[in-house]
Design an enzyme around this catalytic site. Structure first.
Site, PDB file in Angstrom:
ATOM      1  N   ARG A  79       0.842  -1.220   0.000  1.00  0.00           N
ATOM      2  CA  ARG A  79       0.000   0.000   0.000  1.00  0.00           C
ATOM      3  C   ARG A  79       0.859   1.244   0.000  1.00  0.00           C
ATOM      4  O   ARG A  79       0.538   2.250  -0.636  1.00  0.00           O
ATOM      5  CB  ARG A  79      -0.914  -0.007   1.237  1.00  0.00           C
ATOM      6  N   LYS A 102      -3.891  -6.331  14.129  1.00  0.00           N
ATOM      7  CA  LYS A 102      -2.783  -6.369  15.100  1.00  0.00           C
ATOM      8  C   LYS A 102      -3.310  -6.246  16.533  1.00  0.00           C
ATOM      9  O   LYS A 102      -2.807  -6.900  17.445  1.00  0.00           O
ATOM     10  CB  LYS A 102      -1.778  -5.255  14.783  1.00  0.00           C
TER      11      LYS A 102
HETATM   12  N1  URA Z   1      -1.466   2.186  11.128  1.00  0.00           N
HETATM   13  C1  URA Z   1      -1.501   0.879  10.779  1.00  0.00           C
HETATM   14  O1  URA Z   1      -1.071   0.023  11.539  1.00  0.00           O
HETATM   15  N2  URA Z   1      -2.004   0.557   9.564  1.00  0.00           N
HETATM   16  C2  URA Z   1      -2.493   1.464   8.691  1.00  0.00           C
HETATM   17  O2  URA Z   1      -2.929   1.110   7.629  1.00  0.00           O
HETATM   18  C3  URA Z   1      -2.437   2.827   9.075  1.00  0.00           C
HETATM   19  C4  URA Z   1      -1.941   3.146  10.306  1.00  0.00           C
END
Ligand code: URA
Length: 432
Positions: free
Chosen positions: A168, A187
């Site tokens: 990305r 996460k």
């Molecule tokens: N923080 C993340 O962990 N992922 C994202 O896509 C944006 C900010």
């Protein structure tokens, strides 16, 4: 199933099924689906969006690509918090000890800073001896023993996210609400807590530049968490100025200690109490936010929050005398004042510029692996709506170098002086 059919379906704005999302994420993670197809899918998601159900499937698929922490050996409700990234954000250093001092289990894995935003791990490492690398077993034991652990990542959480995020980053698809939500939530869910409070930043220094997008991101993350059985709250907060006064690692730890002593900056204290209060509610120790804040305020007054921070530092190998004697933190060799060039009121302080000013002094990294200088940074002397006269000190720069022209220029650029005070509030919205 074929990857191309999934891309076409999303390109045409249709809803993907759980099986299609799992097929794609598994294929991309194990290399059977190539990056060019993953790029096409992320771009289609960027333009067509996702329903909450699709975003939940995507989050679960990313979550199951790696280890999931099992915190069942920790008694009671386990709580966690997450900030989408701010400047001067040392909230975990205050919220964790405060809630843990009430007997709530605060089990948190944090990250490092990159670019203009700082990371909790770098701040903790400003305390001599503090070890962020403890085993999963030691992490669980410590939370059971003292109610809190603040560590780096153990195990491999959400490896699909690492791969997707890297893609990305180079394909212009970072700023997609479902992709951000699934990245963050995968996460968080992998870290195992029962209740999570998210601090979603809005403003020039944040991912989300306006309240509408931030609200949508907050609502989506709350829904994903709830769909996965977690107690969720999100708080939308203003990042149109840095949080508190200090930006830079040991300077921020000192500000967190001041806050636990009851002498913190007003905005930072307000945010810490708000985030902590929602965790206290989730742990069922209070019936209302007001009652929760009263409980927390007592833990500041009786210094139990401060003692819990000292216990945390001691348990992770750090020198806890620094918590009671913050004057021991190594100081930068030079101090410079940035002076106002005009009179008026502070209308805005661009958090991105202040974060960058601190980063180029050595407080942050411009790329992964850069070394950090814990002693340098910036302390603001004026905040939004303060009156300023030409020649007043706007901020102080703490540096280990003689030439700070670039940082000074960034700090001056950050301060917008207006003729009148502006409407400004820190907490914009609570999403339950
Ligand atoms: N923080 C993340 O962990 N992922 C994202 O896509 C944006 C900010």
């Amino acid at each position: 199933m074929r990857a191309v059919d999934i891309i076409i379906k999303k390109r045409d704005g249709l809803e993907l099924s759980k099986e299609e999302i799992n097929f794609f994420i598994e294929g991309f993670t194990n290399g059977t689906i190539d990056t060019y197809q993953a790029s096409a899918l992320t771009m289609a998601i960027y333009f067509k969006g996702m329903t909450d159900q699709e975003a939940t499937y995507l989050t679960e698929s990313i979550l199951h690509s790696g280890d999931i922490l099992d915190l069942s050996a920790i008694e009671g409700i386990k709580v966690d918090k997450h900030s989408t990234g701010g400047v001067g954000d040392k909230t975990s250093l205050v919220v964790g000890p405060l809630v843990a001092s009430l007997g709530i289990k605060f089990a948190k894995m944090s990250g490092r800073g990159l670019g203009h935003t700082g990371g909790t791990l770098d701040k903790l490492e400003a305390i001599p001896g503090y070890d962020i690398n403890i085993s999963e077993e030691a992490f669980i034991q410590q939370v059971n023993a003292i109610g809190i652990a603040l560590v780096g990542q153990t195990g491999e959480l959400a490896p699909a996210d690492k791969k997707l995020y890297a893609l990305r980053d180079v394909t212009g698809t970072v700023e997609s609400i479902p992709l951000i939500a699934s990245s963050i939530m995968s996460k968080k869910l992998a870290s195992g807590a029962d209740a999570i409070c998210l601090d979603v930043k809005v403003g020039s220094g944040a991912f989300m530049k306006n309240e509408k997008d931030a609200s949508r991101l907050a609502e989506l993350m709350v829904n994903i968490g709830k769909n996965c059985g977690r107690n969720m709250t999100a708080i939308l907060t203003n990042m149109d100025e840095p949080l508190g006064l200090a930006v830079g690692n040991s300077l921020e730890v000192i500000e967190a200690i001041d806050t636990l002593n009851g002498n913190g900056p007003k905005d930072f204290t307000e945010l810490c109490l708000e985030v902590a209060a929602h965790l206290v509610l989730a742990a069922k120790l209070a019936k209302s936010v007001t009652e929760a804040k009263e409980l927390l305020q007592k833990q500041i007054e009786n210094k139990e929050g401060l003692h819990t921070l000292a216990k945390l530092v001691h348990a992770q190998g750090g020198d806890d005398s620094y918590i009671y004697h913050p004057e021991k933190f190594k100081k930068a060799t030079h101090e410079y004042s940035v002076l106002a060039t005009q009179s008026g009121y502070v209308g805005h302080i661009d958090a991105l510029s202040i974060g960058n000013a601190a980063m180029i002094l050595g407080a942050g990294r411009s790329k992964i692996g850069d070394a950090i200088d814990h002693s340098v940074g910036i302390v603001l002397a004026k905040k939004v709506n303060d009156k300023v006269c030409k020649g007043d000190i706007l901020a102080k720069i703490y540096a280990n170098q003689e030439n700070v022209d670039d940082s000074t220029a960034l700090v001056l650029h950050a301060y917008k002086i207006t003729e009148e005070q502006v409407d400004s509030k820190l907490i914009l919205k609570i999403v339950k």
